[in-house]
Design a protein around this motif. Sequence first.
Motif, PDB file in Angstrom:
ATOM      1  N   UNK A 271      45.090   9.603  62.757  1.00  9.93           N
ATOM      2  CA  UNK A 271      46.418  10.201  62.921  1.00  9.93           C
ATOM      3  C   UNK A 271      46.624  10.680  64.355  1.00  9.93           C
ATOM      4  N   UNK A 272      45.636  11.344  64.912  1.00 14.63           N
ATOM      5  CA  UNK A 272      45.776  11.821  66.278  1.00 14.63           C
ATOM      6  C   UNK A 272      45.903  10.658  67.269  1.00 14.63           C
ATOM      7  N   UNK A 273      45.152   9.592  67.031  1.00  9.72           N
ATOM      8  CA  UNK A 273      45.263   8.436  67.920  1.00  9.72           C
ATOM      9  C   UNK A 273      46.665   7.828  67.844  1.00  9.72           C
ATOM     10  N   UNK A 274      47.182   7.742  66.638  1.00  6.73           N
ATOM     11  CA  UNK A 274      48.495   7.118  66.449  1.00  6.73           C
ATOM     12  C   UNK A 274      49.598   7.968  67.086  1.00  6.73           C
ATOM     13  N   UNK A 275      49.555   9.279  66.879  1.00 11.34           N
ATOM     14  CA  UNK A 275      50.559  10.150  67.481  1.00 11.34           C
ATOM     15  C   UNK A 275      50.472  10.097  69.008  1.00 11.34           C
TER      16      UNK A 275
END
Length: 388
Positions: A271-275
């Motif tokens: 999730x952090x990578x995608x955001x």
Amino acid sequence: MAGRNHLFIPGPTNTPHEVLSAMHVPMEDHRSPDFPKLMKPVLEDLKKIFRTESGQAFVYPATGTAGWEIALTNTLSPGDKVLIYRFGQFSHLWINMAQRLGLDVEFHEVEWGKGIPLDALEARLKEDSSHEIKAVLATHNETATGVTSDIGGVRKAMDAANHPALLFVDGVSSIASIEFRMDDWGVDGAISGSQKGFMLPAGLAIVAFSQKALQATETAKFPRCFLDLKDMANANKDGYTPYTPSTPMIHGLRKALDMLLEEGMENIYARHHRLAEGTRRAIAAWGLKLCAQPGFESDTVSAVVVPEDKDARDVISTAYHKYNISLGAGLTEVAGKVFRIGHIGDMNDVSMLGAIAGVEMAMLDNGFDIKPGSGVAAAIEYYRSTAS
């Protein structure tokens, strides 16, 4: 101003309502027979966040900066040599602390925008045939520049040099957000704080130490009292602390751990990578660049370099006063040259689109040559195409 302030700094981060509610408790007896029922599971579940089975987690009523000092003073002695690379404000501050404590600090300058140079690290450790270097201090995520270093690579460099130094990692803005694997990477001291990936207010130093580091406490010669790991370990084994803890923060941490473990660590990393990637695409669409050079981009904070004829502080001021959005400022060497967008903790697609829109408006108000909606559009297309 109607509405609330929108917090897009890399810490403190947004605290979920569930965590705030969990902290709203009456004061309680931290020496009661029931307190270990709260404390012991918290310490065990923290190990799942650090990704360690053999290490031990600790919680101090302090900050990540105190975590640095806990690692240094509990395992080393005055005059011991430590090796560290300086490539941002927080690696700089760790150097300053180590020097003030009386350690022999060998630091090497690295261009701000890059991280730990693995080849240089390996070569330096191979040179140290007498093993004078007692610890390597590694800043995992340099919050000032939005740079993430390869800690797994640091361990490989240390192993290739066959060097026995302890490996201490500043993971304040990475642990519970960016991939971190304490056991797999052979980390001896992992340092974090409550106000970033753990989604709590500031006030807790959350740390974990390997058995090797804990053994080093037997020979460490630094004076210590409040930050003594032995005192904490002795009290923790029965589910207590050596002095009064912040019980509301422990309750909040319990809820935050529940939320993190329910989402799952691999999902949190993804999730952090995608955001972050959506934010990076917006920055590229504006025609701007990151302070971080390719390969070092952080998934928790993006430091955006402004054109030479602009001052990043104007963007931050406009965003705050006109649009009620908080952005991170550039620190010391990059003051006025970058502004920082935090994408860490309790964030989702719509959160980040709000940040990107607010930044666009603030830049347009300050005469930036960007097309209105360009960054938002780029992020929307990425988030839509990658939504689960």
